[in-house]
Each structure stands twice: as structure tokens, then as C-alpha cells.
Design an enzyme around this catalytic site. Structure first.
Site: not given
Ligand code: UD1
Length: 420
Positions: A94, A23-24, A118, A399, A123, A307
Site C-alpha cells: 500500500r 521500513k517506513n 495489509c 515484507r 485505509r 504497529d
Molecule cells: C503508516 C505506516 C503504518 C502505520 C500507520 C499508522 C508506512 C509505510 N506505513 O501507514 O505502518 O501503521 O502509518 O502509524 O509508513 N486515513 C484516512 N484518509 C487518508 C489517509 C489515512 O482516513 O487519506 C486514516 C486511515 O484510515 C487510518 C489513519 O488515517 O485510520 C492513519 O493512517 P495513516 O497514517 O495514513 O497510515 P499509513 O500512512 O497508511
């Protein structure tokens, strides 16, 4: 129509299933097709609600999509007319934020709703925005939308404050069509980021360092379509391995990649599982034993994935001894614990740590899924509970898990989907 799953617990899982595409990985790869000047073919696409949502998103932009019966998708971005990702789609997924970089880099403009997805913490997307600004984008947030403009992005050196998976993906995709060289430091090393990089390289991008924390990207003037097969889903694989471990069973997952699951396999061995692997399969044998509780700390790849946290919380709930789970990526990712407590587990959450004293059996209960991986953990708990567990709001699970009840039934689980 909404539905729920009914699981009759108590049977050890045995048998063989295949892993689906990740998925990711597929979501950013579908977004990457927006960078192309010509049609792109994506294979090994899992049949998931998030994929349907992404296809709807691209379709609304005017992109032409053809799906065959084996879920190979041909994407032709040449008919694009709307550079917008609307709230009603982004709120359910998201990851739709990953169209921001490609739209801006290829078409000079993008409007993307601030994401929902989620409910596992705040996030934010500040790092996506900061990185694109460093590449010369003008970005405003108006009416809940990120409005981004740029003549042509330029290369930049970006040090990410925090490791972010989709943030790295957005910036890597944008940098592919920027003028000059970009360096992304403290980049995410997740296998899905590497898979996206391989896909972009197959489209003509110049990227070095994928899988390390420093990406070097030399911008090119255009990218073209190619055929790309999505990598196997390591989280789906890990979830079925825990299903076998928690029930004392023996399963083999084929068409997967054991090298992507090292931290998870290590913990399963600690829990008492016998693991054997080949190039593209993993077999777990629990020999009817009750698992031993483990200590897990989530962190960016190659450490233990957030995850898989909920699934191991369920495993610890019925394991021998005291288990400790520490969640360092997302705040508020213990919503499954309340439901597990309702099944008779003994888990205490303090801050970002869940400490459990394993109980030999759980009791079935009506449960409510709150997010994707939490719902997986509730199904796992249902597999070892006495009686019939129902898990409601399973749109969360659809999902991210392809045909979950069919795959579990193939392993001998008693599980069915009914209207709720
Ligand atoms: C992706 C994965 C999700 C997984 C997560 C962490 C996808 C579609 N989803 O989510 O399944 O749980 O990685 O491995 O690939 N953060 C900030 N600012 C930002 C972006 C992130 O502070 O601009 C923080 C987030 O709040 C969180 C951390 O960084 O605490 C990691 O998040 P992130 O790796 O961005 O998660 P996703 O990419 O949304």
C-alpha cells in the site's frame, strides 16, 4: 515458494543483535528519489520484500537502480519513462501510494493504482488526494487508478482532517517542488516523516517544522541527489524487546534509537522489565520474571504506535493480571487475537478494545499470519508456547522484518523456515 516458520517455544532469549533500517522510512525515501535531477544514494537500507517491491516499481518506471552487497542503493531517475504504479505492485504494498506526490510534482503526471496492502481496515487515501488538489492538481479516479495531472503545483495551506503518515509524506514531497509556500497543519510527527524531511533537506528542499504538527515548505525549482542513511527501525527494535520480555530474557539491541521508543519503553517497564539505554542501544532485562499485564492505547506519535499493538497483545496474553489494549488508528486490527485464542489465551475483543486475562503458558498450534505486525505477534507467542508452533503465510513478515529467524536464532530461539 511459500514457506512457514516453526518455533519451538520455552527458551528465554539472550544476546545482542543490531536493528535494521526502518521500513517506513526507506519506502518514502526511495520515492523521494523521483524528485531529484541527479542520482541519489541511499544507505542503511533493510533487506525487505517491501524494498524489493519498491525497487521493482521504480525499475518498471525506467529508473536506473544499482544495489551493492551492503544494500546501499544508487537511484538514477533520469531514465524515467513511465509515470505509473501498476495494480499488481501496489496491491501487495500500500505504501506505493507515496510515489504519487513526487511523480506529479516533478513530472506533472501520475497514474497510481488505488492501494491494497495489509487487510487492517479500509485505509482510504482521500486526504492524499484532497491535499494534492489544494496544490492545483486535477485528479480523476478511473478503472481503479488515481490519474493526476498538473502544470506545476502551487503552494497551499492544508489542514489534515486526520493524522496520516503517508498522507503527510506525499504532500510534503509534492510541496518541495511546488511554486511558493505550503503549510501542512495537523501533520504526522512520526520519526519516519522526520527522516524523510531530513533526506529532502539534504536534496535541497526547504522544510521547517519536521517533528511538529505544522510543516512549512518553501517550494524550490529543483532538487539534487545526495547520500542519505535511513534511520533505525523502531518497530523492529520494539518487537525484539517484547520477544525478550515475553520469554523472561535479556537482550541488547544496538544501532537503534531509544529516543524514538519512549512510549514503548515505558510500557515495557510497567510490564516489569529493567531497561538501560545508551545513545544507540537499548538493553532489556526481565530476569526470568513473568511480565505484568499492561494497559495500552494506540495513537499517533509520540503516543504508543499501532504497529506495536499486536506484539503487546501477545505479551498481555501470557502476563500476570488483566491487560487492556485499545486500538484507535485502524479498525479491524485484531486479527491476531483469533490465532492467540487458538493457543489457549483468554482474550475478549469488544469494538476497538481487547481485554486479556493472562495465562501462564500458551499451547503450540498451527497459525496463519494475516498482516505484517500480526505475524510478528504470532511468532512472539510461539516463543513462549509449549511445543512447536508453525506460522504460515510468512510473506507478510518478510515484507517488514529483515532476517527475522536469523536474528531470533542469534538470541537463542529455536526457529526454522520450512516450505509450506
Ligand atoms: C503508516 C505506516 C503504518 C502505520 C500507520 C499508522 C508506512 C509505510 N506505513 O501507514 O505502518 O501503521 O502509518 O502509524 O509508513 N486515513 C484516512 N484518509 C487518508 C489517509 C489515512 O482516513 O487519506 C486514516 C486511515 O484510515 C487510518 C489513519 O488515517 O485510520 C492513519 O493512517 P495513516 O497514517 O495514513 O497510515 P499509513 O500512512 O497508511
Amino acid at each position: 515458494m511459500s514457506s512457514k516458520l516453526i518455533i519451538s517455544g520455552g527458551l528465554p532469549l539472550t544476546g545482542e543483535i543490531r536493528a535494521s533500517g526502518a521500513k517506513n522510512a526507506v519506502l518514502p525515501i526511495l520515492a523521494a528519489t523521483l524528485l531529484s535531477d541527479t542520482p541519489m544514494h541511499v544507505g542503511n537500507v533493510p533487506h525487505l520484500q517491501d524494498v524489493t517491491t519498491t525497487m521493482e516499481l521504480l525499475g518498471r518506471m525506467g529508473v536506473d537502480l544499482v544495489v551493492d552487497e551492503r544494500m546501499n542503493i544508487e537511484v538514477d531517475p533520469r531514465s524515467i519513462r513511465e509515470l505509473r504504479a501498476p495494480y499488481e505492485l501496489v496491491k501487495t504494498m500500500r505504501a506505493a501510494i507515496v510515489v504519487l506526490g513526487p511523480l506529479l510534482a516533478r513530472y506533472g503526471r501520475a497514474e497510481v493504482s488505488l492501494p491494497g496492502g495489509c487487510a487492517i481496515g479500509s485505509r482510504p487515501v482521500n486526504l492524499h488526494i484532497n491535499g494534492l488538489q489544494a496544490m492545483g492538481a486535477h485528479i480523476d479516479v478511473e478503472g481503479g487508478y488515481i490519474i493526476a495531472r498538473a502544470e506545476r503545483l502551487h503552494g497551499a495551506r492544508i489542514v489534515m482532517d486526520q493524522v496520516t503518515v503517508t498522507g503527510t509524506e506525499n504532500l510534503m514531497m509534492a510541496a518541495c517542488l511546488a511554486r511558493g509556500e505550503s503549510v501542512i497543519e495537523n501533520a504526522a510527527r512520526e520519526p519516519e516523516v522526520v527522516d524523510l524531511a531530513h533526506c529532502l533537506i539534504c536534496m535541497g528542499a526547504k522544510i521547517e517544522g519536521a517533528g511538529t504538527d505544522t510543516l512549512h515548505i518553501d517550494g524550490v525549482d529543483s532538487l539534487t541527489g545526495c547520500h542519505y542513511d535511513v534511520l533505525p527501525d523502531r518497530i523492529e527494535t520494539g518487537t525484539y524487546l517484547v520477544a525478550a520480555a515475553i520469554t523472561g530474557g535479556r537482550v541488547r539491541i544496538k544501532d537503534t534509537r531509544p529516543d524514538l521508543l519512549e512510549a514503548v519503553l515505558l510500557k515495557l517497564v510497567e510490564a516489569g522489565a529493567e531497561i538501560s539505554t545508551g545513545d544507540d542501544w537499548i538493553e532489556l532485562d526481565m530476569q526470568g520474571r513473568r511480565p505484568t499485564a499492561v494497559k495500552v492505547r494506540t495513537a499517533p506519535y509520540p503516543a504508543f504506535p499501532t504497529d506495536m499493538q499486536a506484539q503487546f497483545t501477545a505479551l498481555n496474553a501470557v502476563a500476570e493480571g488483566t491487560g487492556v489494549i485499545t486500538e484507535t488508528i485502524f479498525e479491524n486490527r485484531f486479527m491476531h487475537v483469533h490465532e492467540l485464542q487458538r493457543m489457549g489465551s483468554d482474550i475478549q475483543v469488544e469494538g476497538n478494545t481487547a481485554v486479556s486475562r493472562g495465562v501462564p503458558r500458551l499451547r503450540a498450534a498451527p497459525l496463519m499470519a494475516t498482516d505484517l505486525r500480526a505475524s510478528a505477534s504470532l511468532i512472539l507467542a510461539g516463543l513462549v508456547a509449549d511445543g512447536d508452533t508453525s506460522v504460515d503465510r510468512i510473506y507478510h513478515i518478510d515484507r517488514g522484518y529483515e532476517c527475522i529467524e536469523e536474528k531470533l536464532a542469534q538470541l537463542g530461539a529455536r526457529i526454522r523456515r520450512v516450505p509450506s
